[in-house]
Design a protein around this motif. Sequence first.
Motif, PDB file in Angstrom:
ATOM      1  N   VAL A  93       4.625  -3.992  -2.160  1.00  0.00           N
ATOM      2  CA  VAL A  93       4.482  -3.334  -3.449  1.00  0.00           C
ATOM      3  C   VAL A  93       4.841  -4.348  -4.536  1.00  0.00           C
ATOM      4  N   THR A  94       3.922  -4.570  -5.485  1.00  0.00           N
ATOM      5  CA  THR A  94       4.187  -5.456  -6.615  1.00  0.00           C
ATOM      6  C   THR A  94       3.762  -4.740  -7.896  1.00  0.00           C
ATOM      7  N   ASP A  95       4.031  -5.387  -9.025  1.00  0.00           N
ATOM      8  CA  ASP A  95       3.585  -4.851 -10.312  1.00  0.00           C
ATOM      9  C   ASP A  95       2.062  -4.806 -10.389  1.00  0.00           C
ATOM     10  N   MET A  96       1.390  -5.566  -9.522  1.00  0.00           N
ATOM     11  CA  MET A  96      -0.072  -5.646  -9.535  1.00  0.00           C
ATOM     12  C   MET A  96      -0.734  -4.713  -8.520  1.00  0.00           C
ATOM     13  N   GLY A  97       0.059  -4.001  -7.729  1.00  0.00           N
ATOM     14  CA  GLY A  97      -0.516  -3.080  -6.765  1.00  0.00           C
ATOM     15  C   GLY A  97       0.252  -3.027  -5.459  1.00  0.00           C
ATOM     16  N   THR A  98      -0.276  -2.234  -4.552  1.00  0.00           N
ATOM     17  CA  THR A  98       0.311  -2.033  -3.219  1.00  0.00           C
ATOM     18  C   THR A  98      -0.767  -2.325  -2.197  1.00  0.00           C
ATOM     19  N   ARG A  99      -0.396  -3.052  -1.139  1.00  0.00           N
ATOM     20  CA  ARG A  99      -1.357  -3.373  -0.082  1.00  0.00           C
ATOM     21  C   ARG A  99      -0.681  -3.366   1.282  1.00  0.00           C
ATOM     22  N   LEU A 100      -1.472  -2.989   2.287  1.00  0.00           N
ATOM     23  CA  LEU A 100      -1.107  -3.252   3.666  1.00  0.00           C
ATOM     24  C   LEU A 100      -1.633  -4.655   3.925  1.00  0.00           C
ATOM     25  N   CYS A 101      -0.762  -5.600   4.132  1.00  0.00           N
ATOM     26  CA  CYS A 101      -1.146  -7.015   4.176  1.00  0.00           C
ATOM     27  C   CYS A 101      -1.477  -7.470   5.594  1.00  0.00           C
ATOM     28  N   ARG A 102      -2.574  -6.941   6.089  1.00  0.00           N
ATOM     29  CA  ARG A 102      -3.148  -7.346   7.358  1.00  0.00           C
ATOM     30  C   ARG A 102      -4.591  -7.715   7.090  1.00  0.00           C
ATOM     31  N   SER A 161      -2.266 -11.377   6.500  1.00  0.00           N
ATOM     32  CA  SER A 161      -1.209 -11.693   5.536  1.00  0.00           C
ATOM     33  C   SER A 161      -1.738 -12.159   4.187  1.00  0.00           C
ATOM     34  N   GLU A 162      -2.891 -12.824   4.163  1.00  0.00           N
ATOM     35  CA  GLU A 162      -3.405 -13.345   2.889  1.00  0.00           C
ATOM     36  C   GLU A 162      -3.871 -12.243   1.932  1.00  0.00           C
ATOM     37  N   VAL A 163      -3.921 -10.997   2.389  1.00  0.00           N
ATOM     38  CA  VAL A 163      -4.216  -9.875   1.489  1.00  0.00           C
ATOM     39  C   VAL A 163      -3.185  -9.821   0.370  1.00  0.00           C
ATOM     40  N   VAL A 164      -1.980 -10.289   0.640  1.00  0.00           N
ATOM     41  CA  VAL A 164      -0.931 -10.272  -0.390  1.00  0.00           C
ATOM     42  C   VAL A 164      -1.330 -11.087  -1.627  1.00  0.00           C
ATOM     43  N   LEU A 165      -2.226 -12.047  -1.467  1.00  0.00           N
ATOM     44  CA  LEU A 165      -2.666 -12.863  -2.599  1.00  0.00           C
ATOM     45  C   LEU A 165      -3.342 -12.010  -3.671  1.00  0.00           C
TER      46      LEU A 165
END
Length: 141
Positions: free
Chosen positions: A97-106, A108-112
């Motif tokens: 969870v960041t100020d820019m959104g929420t992601r399931l990071c699978r 891992s590079e989805v976090v970008l």
Amino acid sequence: MTVTIYHNPACGTSRNTLDLIRHAGIEPVVIEYLKAPPSKEDLATMIADAGLTVRQAIREKGTPYEELGLADPTLTDDQLLDAMITTPVLINRPLVVTDMGTRLCRPSEVVLDILPADAFTSAFVKEDGEAVLDAEGKRIV
């Protein structure tokens, strides 16, 4: 920027995601969700904010998914969320969870997608040797 990662240190994808966040110069709030699972309400919010269904957020591999009868299509989201909170290994990871959104990071590079692009200025390589960022910090994958 505030970043929270629901982390499992035994998971390579989760470790790579955490390393990518730190590579951006951000020290996230790290929640080891197996020890401290989110509330049912928080989990439901994260799943919705990530654009997922509850079923998409359930981890099947290496969990008691089948034994608990969770493949039953008649189970409601509420029942599935209860199972995930009671047995947190069922929560797919890592959720970020960041100020820019929420992601399931699978993977891992989805976090970008939810970190500032200008935070990266150098190469990043995952544990398995796969390059994610080039020498200038630009996304490769």
